[in-house]
Design an enzyme around this catalytic site. Structure first.
Site, PDB file in Angstrom:
ATOM      1  N   SER A  15       1.149  -1.152  -0.175  1.00  0.00           N
ATOM      2  CA  SER A  15      -0.225   0.041   0.072  1.00  0.00           C
ATOM      3  C   SER A  15       0.946   1.373   0.046  1.00  0.00           C
ATOM      4  CB  SER A  15      -1.135   0.055   1.344  1.00  0.00           C
ATOM      5  OG  SER A  15      -0.069   0.253   2.091  1.00  0.00           O
ATOM      6  N   CYS A  77       2.333  -6.381   2.383  1.00  0.00           N
ATOM      7  CA  CYS A  77       1.826  -6.009   2.303  1.00  0.00           C
ATOM      8  C   CYS A  77       0.348  -6.665   3.250  1.00  0.00           C
ATOM      9  CB  CYS A  77       0.821  -5.245   1.444  1.00  0.00           C
ATOM     10  SG  CYS A  77      -0.690  -3.663   2.122  1.00  0.00           S
ATOM     11  N   CYS A 193       2.335  -6.307  10.009  1.00  0.00           N
ATOM     12  CA  CYS A 193       2.287  -4.898   9.098  1.00  0.00           C
ATOM     13  C   CYS A 193       3.831  -5.095   8.552  1.00  0.00           C
ATOM     14  CB  CYS A 193       1.893  -3.573  10.211  1.00  0.00           C
ATOM     15  SG  CYS A 193       1.845  -2.533   8.736  1.00  0.00           S
TER      16      CYS A 193
HETATM   17  N1  DGL Z   1       2.167  -2.120   5.052  1.00  0.00           N
HETATM   18  C1  DGL Z   1       1.092  -2.287   4.871  1.00  0.00           C
HETATM   19  C2  DGL Z   1       0.481  -3.748   5.699  1.00  0.00           C
HETATM   20  O1  DGL Z   1       1.465  -4.053   5.617  1.00  0.00           O
HETATM   21  C3  DGL Z   1       1.134  -0.503   5.982  1.00  0.00           C
HETATM   22  C4  DGL Z   1      -0.899  -0.633   6.163  1.00  0.00           C
HETATM   23  C5  DGL Z   1      -2.003   0.014   5.857  1.00  0.00           C
HETATM   24  O2  DGL Z   1      -1.539   0.487   4.156  1.00  0.00           O
HETATM   25  O3  DGL Z   1      -2.019   0.997   6.752  1.00  0.00           O
HETATM   26  O4  DGL Z   1       0.147  -3.857   6.544  1.00  0.00           O
END
Ligand code: DGL
Length: 280
Positions: A15, A77, A193
């Site tokens: 994201s 992600c 995350c």
């Molecule tokens: N890197 C994303 C994840 O692993 C970030 C979270 C997001 O976009 O809110 O969940």
């Protein structure tokens, strides 16, 4: 299998810039490969959006990314994995591309290394609500074997993506997320995350040095290597491959923060407009 695909890059999707913590491990473990990274910075954050919003968005992003040509897709992600791994797999299957995601590899490691059976999961609301970690952990250890404490952290990824000035508010926010984990006396914490490795030292200090942190990077890199070897898709050239970046919003802030996440210089960053009508 080698139908000319060996020379294509490995596509990595997130994201925003959190997936760069996974790309970092891939670059170190498989330096000879080329990489194409897409950060949907315009759609960020995914972690507080509904599945109804995320699933078509993920489909669009994956179609676009694979349209550039790739031999393997890594969804770096957790929120996208939790909300739409099946969507990404369906799109990739049309092109015969395998998809690696971030939830299962961490669950496997955590279930293997916990001694007390008390595992914490710190993740976005999307990931916690989707229940992907709980299911993945229970598949490995059997129901009732593990005590799983999930904490949804709505603010943490945005704090990190915004450049995380470490003021008192940030520290209090992180401390409040650690509180239920401390009370539960977990011995293993899944950083659910891909943004969170950037605050690992802060979490370690608050939770105590005996708590083991599990991140996705190493495990994903090892799986990618097995996958490429198994399919005869490893890069033919020795030496270092190249890596390029696509993002859907401001290039300058992607480059500035991205360098910090990747801990390596960023090369070319291209801003891409993704047309919702484009289903190529
Ligand atoms: N890197 C994303 C994840 O692993 C970030 C979270 C997001 O976009 O809110 O969940």
């Amino acid at each position: 299998m080698n139908d000319g695909r060996r020379s294509l890059p490995i596509a990595v999707f997130d994201s925003g810039i959190g997936g760069l913590t996974v790309l970092h491990e891939l670059l170190v473990s498989l330096p000879e490969e080329d990489y194409l990274y897409l950060g949907d910075t315009e759609g960020f954050p995914y972690g507080t959006k509904s599945a109804g919003w995320l699933r078509p968005r993920i489909e669009l992003m994956v179609r676009f990314l694979l349209g550039r040509g790739a031999k393997l897709l890594v969804i770096a992600c957790n929120s996208a994995t939790a909300a739409g791994a099946d969507v990404a797999r369906a799109v990739a299957a049309e092109r015969g591309v395998e998809v690696l995601t971030v939830v299962d590899p961490e669950a496997e490691i955590a279930a293997a290394i916990t001694e007390s059976g008390r595992i914490g999961v710190l993740a976005t609301p999307t990931t916690v609500e989707g229940g992907a970690y709980r299911r993945a952990l229970e598949r490995r250890a059997g129901q009732g074997e593990l005590e799983i404490v999930e904490v949804a952290a709505p603010d943490l990824a945005p704090i990190i993506q915004n450049g995380f000035p470490f003021d008192e508010t940030v520290i209090d926010t992180v401390r409040s997320y650690c509180e239920p984990l401390r009370r539960a006396r977990i011995d293993t914490l899944i950083l659910g995350c891909t943004h969170y490795p950037l605050v690992a030292p802060m979490l370690q200090r608050m939770l105590g040095r005996d708590v083991r942190m599990v991140t996705a990077g190493h495990a994903v890199a090892a799986t990618a290597q097995r996958e490429l070897q198994g399919r005869g898709l490893e890069a033919e050239n020795a030496g270092e491959g190249d890596y390029r970046f696509l993002c859907t919003a401001d290039v300058a802030s992607f480059r500035e923060l991205g360098t910090r996440f990747l801990q390596m210089p960023l090369g070319e960053v291209e801003r891409v407009e993704i047309d919702p009508g484009d289903r190529s």
